[in-house]
Design an enzyme around this catalytic site. Sequence first.
Site, short mmCIF file in Angstrom:
data_model
loop_
_atom_site.label_atom_id
_atom_site.label_comp_id
_atom_site.label_asym_id
_atom_site.label_seq_id
_atom_site.Cartn_x
_atom_site.Cartn_y
_atom_site.Cartn_z
N CYS A 115 0.64 -14.83 15.32
CA CYS A 115 1.90 -14.21 15.76
C CYS A 115 1.79 -13.58 17.15
CB CYS A 115 2.35 -13.16 14.76
SG CYS A 115 2.48 -13.80 13.10
N HIS A 256 7.08 -7.74 17.52
CA HIS A 256 7.04 -8.92 16.65
C HIS A 256 7.86 -8.62 15.40
CE1 HIS A 256 5.79 -12.19 14.21
NE2 HIS A 256 4.99 -11.48 13.44
N ASN A 286 10.22 -13.86 9.81
CA ASN A 286 9.04 -13.86 10.67
C ASN A 286 8.79 -15.29 11.16
OD1 ASN A 286 6.48 -13.84 11.78
ND2 ASN A 286 5.52 -12.70 10.10
N1 COA Z 1 10.69 -10.33 -4.84
C1 COA Z 1 10.55 -9.39 -5.80
N2 COA Z 1 9.42 -8.73 -6.02
C2 COA Z 1 8.37 -9.02 -5.25
C3 COA Z 1 8.42 -9.98 -4.23
C4 COA Z 1 9.63 -10.66 -4.04
N3 COA Z 1 9.81 -11.58 -3.09
N4 COA Z 1 7.22 -10.05 -3.64
C5 COA Z 1 6.42 -9.17 -4.25
N5 COA Z 1 7.10 -8.55 -5.22
C6 COA Z 1 6.62 -7.51 -6.13
C7 COA Z 1 5.14 -7.53 -6.29
O1 COA Z 1 4.76 -8.47 -7.26
C8 COA Z 1 4.87 -6.09 -6.71
O2 COA Z 1 5.14 -5.98 -8.08
P1 COA Z 1 4.20 -5.06 -9.03
O3 COA Z 1 4.37 -3.67 -8.48
O4 COA Z 1 4.80 -5.26 -10.36
O5 COA Z 1 2.83 -5.60 -8.88
C9 COA Z 1 5.90 -5.29 -5.95
O6 COA Z 1 6.93 -6.24 -5.56
C10 COA Z 1 5.37 -4.61 -4.73
O7 COA Z 1 4.56 -5.54 -4.01
P2 COA Z 1 3.86 -5.15 -2.66
O8 COA Z 1 3.09 -6.34 -2.15
O9 COA Z 1 3.15 -3.87 -2.81
O10 COA Z 1 5.15 -4.91 -1.74
P3 COA Z 1 5.23 -4.35 -0.30
O11 COA Z 1 6.12 -3.20 -0.26
O12 COA Z 1 3.87 -4.22 0.34
O13 COA Z 1 5.98 -5.54 0.47
C11 COA Z 1 5.47 -7.34 1.96
C12 COA Z 1 5.39 -6.82 0.54
C13 COA Z 1 4.79 -8.69 2.04
C14 COA Z 1 6.93 -7.46 2.34
C15 COA Z 1 4.79 -6.33 2.90
O14 COA Z 1 3.53 -5.99 2.39
C16 COA Z 1 4.61 -6.86 4.30
O15 COA Z 1 5.56 -7.06 5.02
N6 COA Z 1 3.35 -7.02 4.71
C17 COA Z 1 3.03 -7.40 6.07
C18 COA Z 1 3.54 -8.77 6.35
C19 COA Z 1 3.22 -9.19 7.69
O16 COA Z 1 3.45 -8.49 8.62
N7 COA Z 1 2.68 -10.38 7.75
C20 COA Z 1 2.46 -11.14 8.86
C21 COA Z 1 1.78 -10.47 9.94
S1 COA Z 1 2.35 -11.35 11.26
#
Ligand code: COA
Length: 329
Positions: A115, A256, A286
């Site tokens: 990214c 980003h 993204n």
């Molecule tokens: N829909 C519904 N529930 C979802 C889901 C979706 N699409 N994806 C995950 N969940 C659930 C998980 O299973 C988890 O359930 P649990 O508590 O029963 O285990 C819960 O939601 C929380 O998951 P978590 O991974 O802790 O959520 P989060 O708040 O961290 O959000 C992301 C997840 C991926 C959105 C976030 O971590 C993120 O944006 N990370 C960085 C991404 C990024 O920048 N990536 C690229 C770098 S360029």
Amino acid sequence: MRRAGAFILGTGRALPSRVLTNQDLERMVETSDEWITQRTGIKERRVVAEGESNSGLATAAARKALSKAGVSPEELDLIIVATLTPDYLMPSVAILVQEALGARRAGAFDLSATCSGFLYGLSVADKFVREDPSRKILVIGSEVLSNKTNWEDRTTCVLFGDGAGAAVVTGSPDGRRGVLSAHLRADGSLWHLLTLKGCGSLYPPGDPRLPREDYFIRMQGREVFKQAVRAMESVAFEALEANGLSPSDLTLLIPHQANIRIIEFLRERLELPAEKVFVNIHKYGNTSAASIPIALDEALEEGRLKEGDLVLMVSFGGGFTWAAVLLRW
Ligand code: COA
């Protein structure tokens, strides 16, 4: 104040016409519009249809940037395409763009920095034009992430989108306007948190050692999130301090577009009002290396930058890589 280098003559963007909404995703995996919106800020994203490709999007974005810049393809000295989703491993997307544009004089190569690729590419271009300010360089960020997305994995498939953004750069006309400084960072110690393993030379196609999921983007989102906020904040301040500036000097921050909560965190740490932070994640998700040049092109179209304004672009991505480029418009 540092002498400015790369000066942006024109920008362009290209997005696939097919829109995939959160409601569409609700029908594909166990998720909801509410969850995606609250946790990421994304409402919809673009995905390629039959006949659309990374090089096609990159070429379309490049044509617009060249047209706005008033530069013909024959004048280009170099084409850099930042991407992690090339059409092929060989030839590069940059070569396909060179051929499509008819940029006969230009060298061309792809750059792999996830990214942060566009900012890494802009920094390379900056070095070339500091050496010879008459050079004209096309820097593109272009991705087709939808073909590398596991549509059965709700933790990743809601996040990504396809698209391309491009900029034509040359040397600063006056040493004042253009890239003031570029700050590239990387840390390989946590590479395993965000991977796309099944396309390289280590595991040939169909290698039984590699699970099917590894032919797609895999991510430990929560851990990546933590790293992203820390790294983006630190490199943003590094860029400002290197130029004796503070966040209040900025006209616009272009982060980003990975997650609205990451963007919001950075905004708070820099103590910037919302109107100084460019956000389009709700429309495109993204798009990795394409996200910053697409955002820059939209910001310009909306009249968010005028001559002399300071803009800070900050990225973070797999590897990890992160970067900041401070530019006087
Ligand atoms: N829909 C519904 N529930 C979802 C889901 C979706 N699409 N994806 C995950 N969940 C659930 C998980 O299973 C988890 O359930 P649990 O508590 O029963 O285990 C819960 O939601 C929380 O998951 P978590 O991974 O802790 O959520 P989060 O708040 O961290 O959000 C992301 C997840 C991926 C959105 C976030 O971590 C993120 O944006 N990370 C960085 C991404 C990024 O920048 N990536 C690229 C770098 S360029």
